[in-house]
Design a protein around this motif. Structure first.
Motif, short mmCIF file in Angstrom:
data_model
loop_
_atom_site.label_atom_id
_atom_site.label_comp_id
_atom_site.label_asym_id
_atom_site.label_seq_id
_atom_site.Cartn_x
_atom_site.Cartn_y
_atom_site.Cartn_z
N SER A 135 -45.41 1.45 13.66
CA SER A 135 -45.47 1.26 12.21
C SER A 135 -46.72 1.95 11.68
O SER A 135 -47.65 2.24 12.45
CB SER A 135 -45.53 -0.23 11.88
OG SER A 135 -46.78 -0.76 12.29
N PRO A 136 -46.81 2.18 10.38
CA PRO A 136 -48.04 2.78 9.82
C PRO A 136 -49.29 1.95 10.13
O PRO A 136 -50.36 2.50 10.37
CB PRO A 136 -47.76 2.83 8.31
CG PRO A 136 -46.27 2.90 8.22
CD PRO A 136 -45.75 2.07 9.37
N GLU A 137 -49.15 0.63 10.16
CA GLU A 137 -50.29 -0.24 10.46
C GLU A 137 -50.77 -0.06 11.90
O GLU A 137 -51.97 0.00 12.17
CB GLU A 137 -49.93 -1.72 10.22
CG GLU A 137 -49.58 -2.06 8.78
CD GLU A 137 -48.15 -1.64 8.39
OE1 GLU A 137 -47.93 -1.40 7.20
OE2 GLU A 137 -47.27 -1.55 9.26
N LEU A 139 -50.11 2.58 13.81
CA LEU A 139 -50.55 3.96 13.93
C LEU A 139 -52.00 4.12 13.46
O LEU A 139 -52.79 4.84 14.07
CB LEU A 139 -49.62 4.86 13.11
CG LEU A 139 -49.71 6.36 13.33
CD1 LEU A 139 -49.48 6.73 14.79
CD2 LEU A 139 -48.69 7.08 12.46
N ALA A 140 -52.38 3.40 12.40
CA ALA A 140 -53.74 3.48 11.87
C ALA A 140 -54.78 2.95 12.86
O ALA A 140 -55.94 3.36 12.82
CB ALA A 140 -53.84 2.71 10.55
N GLU A 180 -42.78 6.79 13.85
CA GLU A 180 -42.03 5.88 12.99
C GLU A 180 -41.35 4.85 13.88
O GLU A 180 -40.85 5.19 14.95
CB GLU A 180 -40.96 6.63 12.19
CG GLU A 180 -41.52 7.52 11.11
CD GLU A 180 -40.39 8.13 10.27
OE1 GLU A 180 -39.38 7.43 10.01
OE2 GLU A 180 -40.54 9.28 9.91
#
Length: 185
Positions: A135-137, A139-140, A180
């Motif tokens: 998820s973007p979270e 991945l960050a 993704e």
């Protein structure tokens, strides 16, 4: 550990269960060796460069691909290697080996079925998997030391991507991730 497990794996009388166990021992040995090498490189002062030599990027990457292949035995994961003309570098080859090895280990760990594709290009190495993705979270935070996503079912310690990033920064080899959920990394 690595030599003993390497000698045991190809024996024709080795059961599939024993082969999987030996493959796990090999993976653990590779992981330990990579972490030790990476920490030794990173522990050296920035102005003390590790010993460099000229090498073909494709040779290092191909070797790592072949080394990881036994870990996929019996799994529905296709491992593809494409050489589109990688460069020659003057650098410590084991640094690239550690980086690629960590990235491949992650791809193997988080791809239960599907495909892992490794592509050596004139200006980059791309490792793409069809695994669970991030998820973007997640991945960050992926490059943060000791970060492990909640879905991580592996026995990883959350150091691999942090090591890869730090080595990349040290040698001027930028590392980036795109991912993704459900689409791979």
């Amino acid at each position: 550990l690595r030599v003993a497990s390497h000698l045991r794996l190809p024996a024709p009388d080795t059961s599939p269960r024993a082969q999987r166990s030996v493959a796990r021992v090999q993976e653990a040995g590779r992981d330990m060796e990579s972490v030790i090498e990476a920490f030794l490189i990173l522990a050296r002062e920035a102005d003390v460069a590790p010993q460099s030599e000229e090498f073909e990027v494709r040779d290092i990457v191909a070797s790592e691909v072949e080394g990881i292949r036994p870990l996929l035995a019996g799994r529905p994961v296709e491992l593809l290697f494409h050489d589109e003309g990688g460069p020659r570098l003057v650098a410590p080859p084991h640094v690239l080996r550690v980086m690629v090895g960590n990235l491949l280990s992650n791809a193997v760990r988080f791809t239960g079925s599907g495909q892992i594709e490794v592509r050596v290009m004139p200006d980059r190495v791309v490792i793409r998997d069809s695994g669970i993705g991030m998820s973007p979270e997640v991945l960050a935070k992926a490059f943060d030391p000791f970060f492990r996503a909640e879905f991580a079912e592996s026995d990883g310690k959350g150091m691999g991507l942090s090591i890869v990033r730090r080595l990349g920064e040290r040698f001027g080899w930028p590392v980036s991730l795109a991912s993704e959920p459900g689409q791979g990394t």
